[in-house]
Scaffold this active site. Structure first.
Site, PDB file in Angstrom:
ATOM      1  N   GLY A   1      -7.424   4.938  -3.640  1.00 58.89           N
ATOM      2  CA  GLY A   1      -7.286   5.990  -2.645  1.00 58.89           C
ATOM      3  C   GLY A   1      -6.379   7.088  -3.174  1.00 58.89           C
ATOM      4  O   GLY A   1      -5.992   7.079  -4.347  1.00 58.89           O
TER       5      GLY A   1
ATOM      6  N   HIS B   1      -4.482   1.823  -9.527  1.00 57.66           N
ATOM      7  CA  HIS B   1      -4.965   3.175  -9.805  1.00 57.66           C
ATOM      8  C   HIS B   1      -3.737   4.081  -9.969  1.00 57.66           C
ATOM      9  O   HIS B   1      -2.960   4.251  -9.023  1.00 57.66           O
ATOM     10  CB  HIS B   1      -5.805   3.712  -8.641  1.00 57.66           C
ATOM     11  CG  HIS B   1      -7.236   3.278  -8.661  1.00 57.66           C
ATOM     12  ND1 HIS B   1      -7.639   2.017  -8.297  1.00 57.66           N
ATOM     13  CD2 HIS B   1      -8.374   3.961  -8.974  1.00 57.66           C
ATOM     14  CE1 HIS B   1      -8.959   1.933  -8.389  1.00 57.66           C
ATOM     15  NE2 HIS B   1      -9.434   3.087  -8.793  1.00 57.66           N
TER      16      HIS B   1
ATOM     17  N   GLU C   1      -4.404   9.267 -12.369  1.00 57.46           N
ATOM     18  CA  GLU C   1      -5.714   9.926 -12.277  1.00 57.46           C
ATOM     19  C   GLU C   1      -5.545  11.233 -11.511  1.00 57.46           C
ATOM     20  O   GLU C   1      -5.672  12.317 -12.053  1.00 57.46           O
ATOM     21  CB  GLU C   1      -6.728   9.019 -11.570  1.00 57.46           C
ATOM     22  CG  GLU C   1      -8.106   9.667 -11.412  1.00 57.46           C
ATOM     23  CD  GLU C   1      -9.026   8.886 -10.485  1.00 57.46           C
ATOM     24  OE1 GLU C   1     -10.240   9.087 -10.591  1.00 57.46           O
ATOM     25  OE2 GLU C   1      -8.531   8.104  -9.653  1.00 57.46           O
TER      26      GLU C   1
END
Length: 359
Positions: free
Chosen positions: A178, A205, A208
C-alpha cells in the site's frame, strides 16, 4: 557493443524463481470477464482482449488513481472461495507455463472478505487453488503464499497471526503493501516483533514510492528479511564520472547483510520509481553485487511475465545466461522456504540447466 539476443522460447524454458508477484495483479482477462458476469460486477470492457488493453493503458497512464482503479476490478471479482481458488490455480498454471520453478505469491486476505468470507477461508481457498495448480503441473513448480497487510489499515497483528497459523500449510511469510508515504513500516512494529519472536519471515514494500527513510525503517527498525522493490537504495550511492561508486552507510549495510532486493523493472517504470528500463538501477546494483532479484509485481497490469522481464534485461543490458543464472540463484537463495529445499532446487534444477548453456 552488440550482444547476443536470447531466444524468447529459450528464456521461457529456463528455470526461474519469482519472489514478488501479487495474486490480484495477475488474473487472466477472460477469467475477470467470467467472474464479473457471475457476480454482476461492472467492467470497463467485457471482451477479454479489450479488457487486457484497458488494464495496460490504465496502468501506463501515469495516474496513480487510474492505476489503483485496475485493482478494484480484480479484487472485486475475488470475493468467493470458488473465485479465489480458480484465480490461484490459474496463477500457478501460468507461472509453470512460463518456466517458473518456485514462486511466492502475495495477497492481502483482508481485501477478500466483502462477500462474507472469513480471513481463514480466504487463505484456505487460495491454498486449494495452489495445490490444484501444482498437481496439474506435475511437480514442475512449487508455490507458496505471502500474506500481506495493507499499510493504510490496522490489521497488521491479525494478518501476522494468520501467517503463523498457516505457516506449515503453504504460507511462508508476511508482507505489508500500500502507500508508503504517510504509512511508515514502523506502524506495524508490533507485528514484525511478533513474527521475529515466532522465528518467521517477512518482506516489506519499501523504496518504491518513497525514498531512503522507508528503506531505513524497514531494515533497521523492523528487521525486514527482504525489501519489496528497494529501488531507491540508489539514492545512497554516489557514482563518479569515471564510473566508480561510493556507497553510503545504509546502502553498505544492505549490501553487506545480503538483504535481497525484489526488483520489478516494468512495474517500477509504470509507477515512476524508475524513468525507463535503460535507466533502471538494477544494472548498477547488480554490478555492485547487491542481492538483486528480478520479479513481475503485477503481470496483468504490466502486461508481463518473468520471461519478458529477463528478455528486457537481455535486450537492454546484454544480460545473457550467466547473468540470468546469477539473478535466479539470488532469488532462490532468498526464498522463505527451508535451506535444504532451496539448496535442492539450486543444485538439481537451476544450475544443471544453465550449465548446459555456459559451456
Amino acid at each position: 557493443m552488440e550482444h547476443p539476443v536470447l531466444d524468447a522460447a529459450d528464456i521461457q524454458a529456463a528455470p526461474k524463481v519469482l519472489l514478488h508477484d501479487h495474486l490480484d495483479g495477475g488474473l487472466r482477462p477472460a477469467t475477470i470477464v467470467d467472474l464479473a458476469a457471475a457476480v454482476g460486477h461492472e467492467l470497463p470492457a467485457t471482451d477479454p482482449a479489450e479488457l487486457a488493453t484497458w488494464f495496460a493503458e490504465a496502468a501506463d497512464s501515469g495516474s496513480l488513481e487510474r492505476y489503483l482503479e485496475t485493482f478494484a476490478h480484480t479484487v472485486g471479482v475475488m470475493q468467493t472461495a470458488d473465485a479465489l481458488t480458480r484465480v490461484a490455480r490459474e496463477c500457478v498454471e501460468d507461472l509453470a507455463a512460463d518456466g517458473v520453478v518456485y514462486a511466492e505469491i502475495r495477497y492481502a486476505p483482508e481485501l477478500h472478505v466483502e462477500a462474507g468470507l472469513g480471513l481463514d477461508e480466504v487463505v484456505a481457498a487460495v491454498q486449494q487453488g495452489f495445490e490444484e495448480g501444482m498437481a496439474a503441473a506435475g511437480g514442475r513448480i512449487t508455490v507458496r503464499h505471502l500474506l500481506t497487510a495493507m499499510r493504510q489499515a490496522a490489521s497488521g497483528m491479525e494478518i501476522a497471526g494468520l501467517a503463523i497459523q498457516w505457516r506449515d500449510r503453504g504460507v511462508v511469510g508476511f508482507d505489508i503493501a500500500g502507500p508508503e508515504a504517510g504509512y511508515p513500516p514502523t506502524r506495524f512494529i508490533d507485528a514484525f516483533e511478533y513474527l521475529q519472536r515466532e522465528n518467521s519471515h517477512f518482506t516489506i514494500h519499501a523504496g518504491e514510492g518513497f525514498g531512503l527513510p522507508s528503506i531505513w525503517e524497514a531494515v533497521q527498525w523492523c528487521g525486514a528479511d527482504r525489501l519489496g522493490h528497494g529501488v531507491r537504495i540508489v539514492d545512497d550511492i554516489a557514482v563518479a564520472e569515471d564510473g566508480t561508486a561510493k556507497l553510503g552507510r545504509l546502502a553498505s549495510y544492505v549490501r553487506d547483510k545480503r538483504i535481497p532486493l525484489e526488483m520489478c523493472p516494468s512495474s517500477n517504470v509504470q509507477t515512476g520509481a524508475a524513468p525507463s528500463i535503460a535507466e533502471h538501477p538494477i544494472k548498477l546494483l547488480a554490478s555492485l553485487r547487491f542481492r538483486v532479484t528480478v520479479n513481475t509485481d503485477n503481470r496483468l497490469m504490466s502486461g508481463t511475465s518473468l520471461s519478458k522481464e529477463f528478455g528486457l534485461l537481455n535486450v537492454t543490458f546484454g544480460y545473457g545466461w550467466r547473468e540470468m543464472e546469477w539473478l535466479t540463484v539470488n532469488a532462490m537463495k532468498s526464498a522463505f522456504i527451508p535451506y535444504d529445499e532451496r539448496y535442492r532446487l539450486i543444485t538439481e534444477t537451476i544450475k544443471p540447466w544453465y550449465a548446459e548453456r555456459l559451456v
